[in-house]
Design a protein around this motif. Structure first.
Motif, PDB file in Angstrom:
ATOM      1  N   LEU A   1      24.209 -41.241   3.373  1.00 38.91           N
ATOM      2  CA  LEU A   1      24.275 -40.008   2.586  1.00 38.91           C
ATOM      3  C   LEU A   1      24.940 -40.196   1.226  1.00 38.91           C
ATOM      4  O   LEU A   1      25.291 -39.212   0.569  1.00 38.91           O
ATOM      5  N   LYS A   2      25.099 -41.424   0.784  1.00 39.41           N
ATOM      6  CA  LYS A   2      25.751 -41.701  -0.495  1.00 39.41           C
ATOM      7  C   LYS A   2      24.956 -41.040  -1.633  1.00 39.41           C
ATOM      8  O   LYS A   2      23.750 -41.233  -1.748  1.00 39.41           O
ATOM      9  N   PRO A   3      25.638 -40.287  -2.479  1.00 42.06           N
ATOM     10  CA  PRO A   3      24.936 -39.552  -3.545  1.00 42.06           C
ATOM     11  C   PRO A   3      24.711 -40.360  -4.827  1.00 42.06           C
ATOM     12  O   PRO A   3      24.556 -39.784  -5.898  1.00 42.06           O
ATOM     13  N   SER A   4      24.719 -41.673  -4.712  1.00 36.73           N
ATOM     14  CA  SER A   4      24.462 -42.525  -5.869  1.00 36.73           C
ATOM     15  C   SER A   4      23.771 -43.792  -5.373  1.00 36.73           C
ATOM     16  O   SER A   4      23.575 -43.978  -4.172  1.00 36.73           O
TER      17      SER A   4
ATOM     18  N   ALA B   1       9.404 -41.030  -1.837  1.00 35.92           N
ATOM     19  CA  ALA B   1      10.739 -41.268  -2.404  1.00 35.92           C
ATOM     20  C   ALA B   1      10.766 -40.995  -3.908  1.00 35.92           C
ATOM     21  O   ALA B   1      11.734 -40.441  -4.428  1.00 35.92           O
ATOM     22  N   LEU B   2       9.710 -41.366  -4.604  1.00 34.40           N
ATOM     23  CA  LEU B   2       9.665 -41.162  -6.051  1.00 34.40           C
ATOM     24  C   LEU B   2       9.361 -39.717  -6.430  1.00 34.40           C
ATOM     25  O   LEU B   2       9.746 -39.266  -7.508  1.00 34.40           O
ATOM     26  N   SER B   3       8.697 -38.997  -5.550  1.00 30.10           N
ATOM     27  CA  SER B   3       8.242 -37.634  -5.832  1.00 30.10           C
ATOM     28  C   SER B   3       9.301 -36.563  -5.656  1.00 30.10           C
ATOM     29  O   SER B   3       9.143 -35.458  -6.164  1.00 30.10           O
ATOM     30  N   ILE B   4      10.311 -36.877  -4.910  1.00 22.84           N
ATOM     31  CA  ILE B   4      11.234 -35.861  -4.420  1.00 22.84           C
ATOM     32  C   ILE B   4      12.621 -36.028  -5.039  1.00 22.84           C
ATOM     33  O   ILE B   4      13.097 -37.138  -5.231  1.00 22.84           O
ATOM     34  N   LYS B   5      13.257 -34.899  -5.296  1.00 21.52           N
ATOM     35  CA  LYS B   5      14.632 -34.895  -5.799  1.00 21.52           C
ATOM     36  C   LYS B   5      15.550 -35.406  -4.691  1.00 21.52           C
ATOM     37  O   LYS B   5      15.427 -35.006  -3.544  1.00 21.52           O
ATOM     38  N   ARG B   6      16.425 -36.293  -5.070  1.00 24.69           N
ATOM     39  CA  ARG B   6      17.439 -36.816  -4.154  1.00 24.69           C
ATOM     40  C   ARG B   6      18.803 -36.585  -4.800  1.00 24.69           C
ATOM     41  O   ARG B   6      18.884 -36.360  -6.008  1.00 24.69           O
TER      42      ARG B   6
ATOM     43  N   LYS C   1      18.968 -38.777  -7.815  1.00 22.10           N
ATOM     44  CA  LYS C   1      17.902 -38.856  -8.813  1.00 22.10           C
ATOM     45  C   LYS C   1      17.038 -37.596  -8.807  1.00 22.10           C
ATOM     46  O   LYS C   1      16.900 -36.920  -7.799  1.00 22.10           O
ATOM     47  N   GLU C   2      16.444 -37.348  -9.931  1.00 21.42           N
ATOM     48  CA  GLU C   2      15.465 -36.272 -10.064  1.00 21.42           C
ATOM     49  C   GLU C   2      14.090 -36.806  -9.654  1.00 21.42           C
ATOM     50  O   GLU C   2      13.860 -38.019  -9.684  1.00 21.42           O
ATOM     51  N   PRO C   3      13.160 -35.922  -9.305  1.00 22.05           N
ATOM     52  CA  PRO C   3      11.809 -36.407  -9.002  1.00 22.05           C
ATOM     53  C   PRO C   3      11.173 -36.992 -10.256  1.00 22.05           C
ATOM     54  O   PRO C   3      11.408 -36.523 -11.369  1.00 22.05           O
TER      55      PRO C   3
END
Length: 184
Positions: A57-60, A132-137, A140-142
């Motif tokens: 769950l690391k936010p970076s 993974a690339l399409s979705i906001k995490r 990162k932004e999508p």
């Protein structure tokens, strides 16, 4: 696996199942086999149950050491699923183990090359990277669709099976419809 840790993971597994079934159908699979892949693909990341929350769950971005810990989820997932009874769990075990393999052999955990990678792993790899690339995490932004497509195309023959990637791009309208339906 970690569906209860964050709602995005739950949405991710639904998208993954749909993307994979759609790609399997485009690759000539029967409707019954594509349906089984849909459900088996739900379990591709079950090995993340064995990954510490501090990494999962690391936010970076992950450090190299954290990436090594995270990459163990493929083998952990295989270990969880491989003793299961029935074809669905056996299929899910193969997917868990091989969805991070790359066409050129630079993936993990086995370093398989080309068609040594089971087709289910090659299908899930494309769907997983697209998602993974399409979705906001949290970290990162999508990405824009143009950037995603450019990245996928650059990975043809290195990361991805070129034939399956071409089929994925051919069904892109269905993929985008699925993404939009299962994205909050």
């Amino acid at each position: 696996a970690s569906v209860f840790k964050d709602s995005e993971t739950g949405d991710h597994i639904w998208r993954m199942g749909e993307y994979c079934a759609s790609l399997a159908l485009a690759a000539g699979w029967s409707a019954e086999d594509a349906k089984e892949l849909r459900y088996a693909a739900f379990m591709h990341d079950i090995g993340k149950l064995g990954i510490p929350d501090a990494v999962l769950l690391k936010p970076s971005a992950l450090s190299e050491e954290e990436f090594q810990i995270m990459s163990a989820h493929s083998a952990i997932g295989f270990d969880i699923l491989s003793n299961g009874k029935g074809h669905l769990l056996k299929l899910a075990a193969v997917i868990a183990l091989t969805h991070h393999e790359k066409w050129d052999g630079s993936g993990y955990p086995l370093g398989l090359v080309g068609t040594e990678i089971p087709e289910v792993g090659r299908i899930v790899a494309i769907a997983d990277v697209f998602d993974a690339l399409s979705i906001k995490r949290p970290y990162k932004e999508p990405w824009s669709l143009d950037r995603i497509l450019s990245t996928l195309k650059q990975g043809s023959g290195s990361h991805f099976d070129p034939r399956l990637l071409d089929l994925f791009l051919a069904i892109l309208p269905k993929v985008l419809e699925t993404r939009d339906r299962f994205y909050r």
